[in-house]
Design a protein around this motif. Structure first.
Motif, PDB file in Angstrom:
ATOM      1  N   HIS A 138       0.860  -1.189   0.000  1.00 30.95           N
ATOM      2  CA  HIS A 138       0.000   0.000   0.000  1.00 30.95           C
ATOM      3  C   HIS A 138       0.894   1.236   0.000  1.00 30.95           C
ATOM      4  O   HIS A 138       2.115   1.124   0.149  1.00 30.95           O
ATOM      5  CB  HIS A 138      -0.869   0.012   1.263  1.00 30.95           C
ATOM      6  CG  HIS A 138      -0.056   0.146   2.519  1.00 30.95           C
ATOM      7  ND1 HIS A 138       0.635  -0.925   3.076  1.00 30.95           N
ATOM      8  CD2 HIS A 138       0.242   1.214   3.297  1.00 30.95           C
ATOM      9  CE1 HIS A 138       1.279  -0.519   4.147  1.00 30.95           C
ATOM     10  NE2 HIS A 138       1.073   0.785   4.300  1.00 30.95           N
ATOM     11  N   ASP A 171       1.031   5.274   1.863  1.00 28.98           N
ATOM     12  CA  ASP A 171       0.445   5.828   3.087  1.00 28.98           C
ATOM     13  C   ASP A 171      -0.422   7.074   2.883  1.00 28.98           C
ATOM     14  O   ASP A 171      -1.183   7.429   3.767  1.00 28.98           O
ATOM     15  CB  ASP A 171       1.542   6.119   4.117  1.00 28.98           C
ATOM     16  CG  ASP A 171       2.106   4.817   4.692  1.00 28.98           C
ATOM     17  OD1 ASP A 171       1.434   3.777   4.582  1.00 28.98           O
ATOM     18  OD2 ASP A 171       3.224   4.851   5.242  1.00 28.98           O
ATOM     19  N   HIS A 190       4.711   0.033  -0.190  1.00 27.37           N
ATOM     20  CA  HIS A 190       5.406  -0.887   0.709  1.00 27.37           C
ATOM     21  C   HIS A 190       4.438  -1.854   1.378  1.00 27.37           C
ATOM     22  O   HIS A 190       3.233  -1.610   1.403  1.00 27.37           O
ATOM     23  CB  HIS A 190       6.174  -0.087   1.778  1.00 27.37           C
ATOM     24  CG  HIS A 190       5.273   0.783   2.614  1.00 27.37           C
ATOM     25  ND1 HIS A 190       4.825   2.017   2.182  1.00 27.37           N
ATOM     26  CD2 HIS A 190       4.726   0.593   3.838  1.00 27.37           C
ATOM     27  CE1 HIS A 190       4.045   2.550   3.106  1.00 27.37           C
ATOM     28  NE2 HIS A 190       3.965   1.705   4.124  1.00 27.37           N
TER      29      HIS A 190
HETATM   30 FE   LIG Z   1       2.463   1.949   5.495  1.00 23.87          FE
END
Ligand SMILES: [Fe+3]
Ligand SMILES: O=C(O)CCC(=O)C(=O)O
Length: 662
Positions: free
Chosen positions: A502, A504, A574
């Motif tokens: 995903h 952030d 990540h």
């Molecule tokens: Fe994350």
């Protein structure tokens, strides 16, 4: 009146301090600061009177000797007995770091002179922006209603900074013409103050523990030291209005700002002159070259080579010093730390270029605000410009404490290993925010020193992100201490993730190879950080991928004290590999540049920090002193305090007492 030797006053002051004689200590400490200032005046005067004129070759040694003689005579005349005023390098450093001000803020506080306490504290803070104890003291002073904002002033601020600030404020009012004049004044004053700084490098300094082989070697050793000292005058610690700290070359700041204003005023001639001066520093600067071409077109050949004399001679001098220093480095094996990043390559001898480049990179690492923190993986090694891995952010013991905190967060009743992870049915997860930790500490559910450490560690991560990425002030957006545990018996042939890939601050769309920066993503998050607490588990590596969510570009094994920092956007997609055995604990942090989006929780938490800090704080955790919470002062006391045979332990105790009461 004869000047009192500053070091005697300093020691006397510290002695009285350790005995709790605040008024006496204060008088001595202020006296030492004043004496040092007077002493510097004397040295500057003598330096001017005994100028060494451009001598070279065989006459140099003679000239050096006669200059030393002149200096001694001059100082004798003005001081009486110059040897009384010679400071050891150690003492010089104590003054340079502004240590007396840290004691003065305490004495003023004890004597209920709050404005003066704030000023002394602020003065120390400017010189030691990353000193944890002073950061806190400043915050406390700021909360005291009796103290007005103007009290937070740097008592050692160079004069040009005052004028520079006036120029900036005129500028913000749109008064360009007055502003530019003020800025020119500031530049003049800066150049004078810079001269003084350089002049103080010379003179009859004390030589320590160095046995010289012969006279000419001694001279070259001495001169390279003086030259290095002079070169260091070019950089100054700067505290920006945003609260950001950096070392800057005030000359370049002046020139860049002057250039902007002259351009705005359409004073092409002045602008061209400034740009030419800037190009002396950065001959390869293409934007500057382009701008110059633009100005010259407008000027149609008028004054086409006008340059600032003061800048030309500044650059010429500093370059010739650098040449000498690099020569010494190459042939005499003397080390030279070039403070400037703009030094043209041709100045550096070919045989040294690689080494200098490497040292510069290392220095970049060393300029991290905490001495014990190192860069383990550079952005380059991590295949992304906004990724970095740091080690040593917290120590083993601190990791233990935070793990305990993370696992206590699961709630009452032993054996409870948290709720099921929302990412995978094969792991349990438990966690808590900083505020929750402090609230639980207040009610006695967790150890208060652990909760306070959580607050401190996250603050460290914030400061590191801010300084490594060189951004404006970062605010907390969210902080979460999370422990993920493998559920036994559920780990066979696992092919899912502990946390799927995903980004952030945006919604990752691997098919489109896009990351949509829109709600419900936390779009205001700018940087992410993960501070790891342990490595005694299987799986659980953090990995970065390309936008396709499958091509892995970096993989990092968690370990105690390791902090991975990265930009929160799609460039840093990540995920976390499955944790197949044991428990993996980490503090996940998100930062935002936007003050508006700063989380409220943090300020509530900071109030709790103050509340639990003073009277309520139990003595036991204080004396155990395992957390970093007192280590700001501790580290400082052990590392920076000059070695004194007596009174050291006592002093620490006094500091504690002060901390308790403040
Ligand atoms: Fe994350
Ligand atoms: O724990 C980690 O290593 C990363 C966690 C993460 O990426 C997240 O919570 O967004």
């Amino acid at each position: 009146d004869p000047i009192s030797p500053p070091d005697l006053q300093l020691w006397a002051g510290l002695d009285l301090f350790s005995r709790g004689d605040w008024a006496g200590a204060q008088a001595q400490l202020w006296g030492s600061v004043r004496s040092l200032r007077e002493l510097r005046e004397v040295r500057l005067r003598c330096g001017t009177e005994c100028k060494l004129r451009g001598t070279q070759g065989p006459q140099l040694e003679e000239a050096v000797l006669s200059r030393a003689d002149c200096l001694l005579g001059c100082e004798k005349l003005l001081l009486g007995e110059p040897s009384l005023y010679r400071l050891t390098q150690e003492t010089e450093r104590v003054f340079q770091r502004g240590l007396p001000y840290n004691y003065l803020q305490v004495t003023h506080y004890k004597l209920e002179e709050l404005d003066k306490a704030a000023a002394a504290a602020f003065t120390f803070y400017v010189k030691n922006p990353h000193h944890e104890q002073i950061q806190e003291d400043i915050q406390r002073y700021r909360r005291m209603k009796e103290i007005q904002e103007p009290s937070f002033q740097d008592l050692e601020q160079p004069q040009y900074k005052t004028v520079y600030a006036q120029a900036l404020s005129l500028l913000s009012e749109g008064k360009f013409r007055v502003a530019v004049r003020r800025l020119e004044d500031s530049l003049k004053i800066y150049l004078m103050e810079h001269e003084d700084c350089r002049a103080l490098c010379e003179g009859t300094r004390e030589q320590e523990s160095e046995i010289y082989k012969d006279f000419s070697y001694a001279i070259s050793q001495y001169y390279t030291e003086v030259l290095q000292c002079k070169q260091n005058c070019a950089l100054e610690p700067t505290l920006r209005p945003s609260g950001e700290h950096s070392k800057q070359d005030p000359l370049i700041s002046h020139l860049s700002l002057l250039l902007d204003i002259y351009t705005k005023l359409e004073d092409w001639e002045a602008a061209a002159e400034i740009v030419r001066s800037l190009l002396l520093f950065q001959p390869q600067n293409e934007t500057a070259k382009e701008r110059l071409r633009g100005y010259e077109e407008r000027l149609q050949g008028k004054n086409s080579d006008k340059l600032r004399e003061s800048i030309v001679s500044y650059v010429r001098r500093t370059l010739s010093e650098k040449r000498l220093l690099y020569y010494a480095m190459e042939h005499l094996n003397i080390s030279f730390n070039d403070p400037d990043s703009w030094t043209p390559e041709e100045i550096i001898p070919e045989s040294l270029r690689d080494r200098v480049k490497k040292e510069r990179e290392e220095k970049d690492q060393r300029t991290l605000p905490f001495e014990e923190v190192t860069v383990t993986l550079t952005p380059k090694q991590m295949n992304g410009t906004t990724r970095v891995t740091l080690d040593g952010v917290i120590n083993e013991e601190e990791c233990q404490m935070l793990q305990t905190l993370g696992q206590a967060a699961g709630g009452p009743g032993s054996g409870f290993r948290g709720r099921l992870s929302r990412h995978t049915p094969r792991e349990r997860i438990q966690g808590l925010t900083v505020l929750r930790a402090l609230q639980m500490a207040a009610s006695g559910a967790v150890d208060s020193s652990h909760a306070r450490l959580y607050y401190r560690a996250s603050e460290r991560a914030r400061v590191l992100a801010q300084s490594y990425f060189g951004t404006e002030k970062l605010h907390f957006s969210f902080t979460h201490l999370v422990c993920r545990s493998a559920i036994e018996g559920e780990q066979d042939s696992r092919n899912d993730f502990s946390h799927p890939v995903h980004a952030d601050n945006c919604i990752l769309d691997p098919e489109e190879r896009e990351c949509w920066k829109e709600l419900p993503a936390y779009v205001h998050r700018d940087y992410s950080g993960v501070l790891y607490l342990n490595d005694d588990f299987q799986g659980g590596d953090l990995f970065f991928t390309e936008l396709d969510a499958t091509t892995v570009t970096a993989e990092i094994r968690p370990s105690c004290g390791r902090l991975v920092l990265f930009g929160a956007g799609g460039e840093n997609a990540h995920g976390v590999r499955a944790v197949t055995q044991g428990t993996r604990c980490a503090i996940a942090l998100w930062f935002t540049k936007s003050a508006v989006h700063a989380e409220q929780e943090r300020s509530l938490a900071s109030d709790l920090m103050v509340g639990s800090d003073g009277h309520k704080q139990n003595k036991e955790s204080e004396t155990k002193n395992t957390g970093r919470e007192t280590s700001g002062r501790e580290t400082f006391a052990s590392k920076e305090e000059p070695e004194r045979p007596s009174g050291r332990r006592q002093k620490k105790r006094v500091n504690r007492k002060f901390e308790d009461e403040l």
